[in-house]
Design a protein around this motif. Structure first.
Motif, PDB file in Angstrom:
ATOM      1  N   THR A 125       0.732  -1.720   0.174  1.00 46.68           N
ATOM      2  CA  THR A 125      -0.334   0.776   0.177  1.00 46.68           C
ATOM      3  C   THR A 125       0.966   1.286   0.377  1.00 46.68           C
ATOM      4  O   THR A 125       0.504   2.487  -0.497  1.00 46.68           O
ATOM      5  CB  THR A 125      -1.013  -0.367   1.306  1.00 46.68           C
ATOM      6  OG1 THR A 125      -1.653  -1.394   1.292  1.00 46.68           O
ATOM      7  CG2 THR A 125      -2.166   1.177   1.715  1.00 46.68           C
ATOM      8  N   SER A 126       1.505   0.896   0.515  1.00 48.02           N
ATOM      9  CA  SER A 126       3.197   2.026   0.114  1.00 48.02           C
ATOM     10  C   SER A 126       3.997   1.478   0.591  1.00 48.02           C
ATOM     11  O   SER A 126       4.357   0.198   1.325  1.00 48.02           O
ATOM     12  CB  SER A 126       2.507   2.786   1.312  1.00 48.02           C
ATOM     13  OG  SER A 126       3.249   2.588   3.274  1.00 48.02           O
ATOM     14  N   PHE A 146       5.512  -1.819  -5.194  1.00 44.54           N
ATOM     15  CA  PHE A 146       4.741  -0.611  -4.588  1.00 44.54           C
ATOM     16  C   PHE A 146       4.151  -0.319  -6.362  1.00 44.54           C
ATOM     17  O   PHE A 146       2.689   0.089  -6.774  1.00 44.54           O
ATOM     18  CB  PHE A 146       5.309   0.803  -4.396  1.00 44.54           C
ATOM     19  CG  PHE A 146       4.642   2.198  -3.972  1.00 44.54           C
ATOM     20  CD1 PHE A 146       3.181   1.880  -3.140  1.00 44.54           C
ATOM     21  CD2 PHE A 146       5.068   2.674  -5.552  1.00 44.54           C
ATOM     22  CE1 PHE A 146       2.849   3.328  -2.510  1.00 44.54           C
ATOM     23  CE2 PHE A 146       3.827   3.755  -4.587  1.00 44.54           C
ATOM     24  CZ  PHE A 146       2.884   3.914  -3.752  1.00 44.54           C
ATOM     25  N   LYS A 170       4.085   6.438  -0.936  1.00 43.54           N
ATOM     26  CA  LYS A 170       2.891   6.022  -0.685  1.00 43.54           C
ATOM     27  C   LYS A 170       1.993   7.222  -1.793  1.00 43.54           C
ATOM     28  O   LYS A 170       2.240   7.631  -2.797  1.00 43.54           O
ATOM     29  CB  LYS A 170       2.965   7.376   0.514  1.00 43.54           C
ATOM     30  CG  LYS A 170       3.446   8.525   0.976  1.00 43.54           C
ATOM     31  CD  LYS A 170       3.461   9.071   1.822  1.00 43.54           C
ATOM     32  CE  LYS A 170       3.880  10.797   1.984  1.00 43.54           C
ATOM     33  NZ  LYS A 170       3.692  11.393   3.701  1.00 43.54           N
TER      34      LYS A 170
END
Length: 196
Positions: free
Chosen positions: A29-30, A53, A193
């Motif tokens: 997700t990050s 990522f 992110k």
């Protein structure tokens, strides 16, 4: 009839929540926090985290139409690219495990969603294993095929499967944009992110 409608709505709600829960639990997700030191293993680990990522978000919320989108020049569909990426993730994780990639064994049947999850998990596992290594010579790329075994030094893993996977994750991004479903614009690969 009312009971049937209630049952259908409950099933849809449960399936939707289960899918959302699975999506939120997926790796990358990050990008994880960077290690404190630069070693051969931590650098490779970080490369794979960047790949994971990118892949995570390149393949997020694809529709059935997106998966079958073809660029019109005999190129692969997004589904075919994701299938190839799963194969590359197996080469990467087998090298991390110090095991060969055996092409003679029967592949496990999986849906494309299952392959997506397995691909992300393979990247995560490879990153974790490489982070602990101090000698990349211990992680050759070994292929077992019907006609024999081929061994390659770790260098080939970098310019082969790892960079090839980055290349193909980028293809998914371009193709999904062409199909009318662009990647989330808040994804920031530099920071690793999704912006708020």
């Amino acid at each position: 009839m009312k009971a049937l409608v209630t049952l259908l709505l409950f099933t849809l709600f449960t399936a939707s929540n289960a899918q959302d829960s699975t999506q939120n639990e997926l790796p990358y997700t990050s990008i994880p926090e960077a290690p404190d030191t630069y070693t051969p293993g931590t650098v490779v680990s970080r490369m794979i985290d960047g790949l994971g990522f990118r892949y995570r978000w390149a393949t997020e919320n694809l529709t059935a139409a997106d998966l079958e989108y073809e660029p019109g020049n005999e190129g692969r569909t997004i589904a075919a690219i994701m299938d190839h990426l799963h194969g590359l993730s197996l080469v990467i994780v087998r090298s991390a495990e110090k095991k060969p990639r055996d092409f003679t064994s029967e592949p496990i049947e999986m849906t494309l969603d299952e392959k997506r999850i397995a691909t992300l998990q393979n990247f995560e596992k490879a990153s974790r294993l490489f982070k602990e290594t101090t000698d990349l010579n211990e992680h050759p790329v070994i292929f077992i095929r019907e006609n024999g075994t081929n061994d390659f030094p770790f260098w080939n893993n970098i310019n082969g499967p790892i960079e090839d996977a980055v290349w193909h994750a980028g293809q998914v991004v371009v193709l999904r944009r062409s199909a009318g479903n662009p990647i989330n614009p808040k994804v920031n690969v530099f920071l690793g992110k999704v912006r708020d």
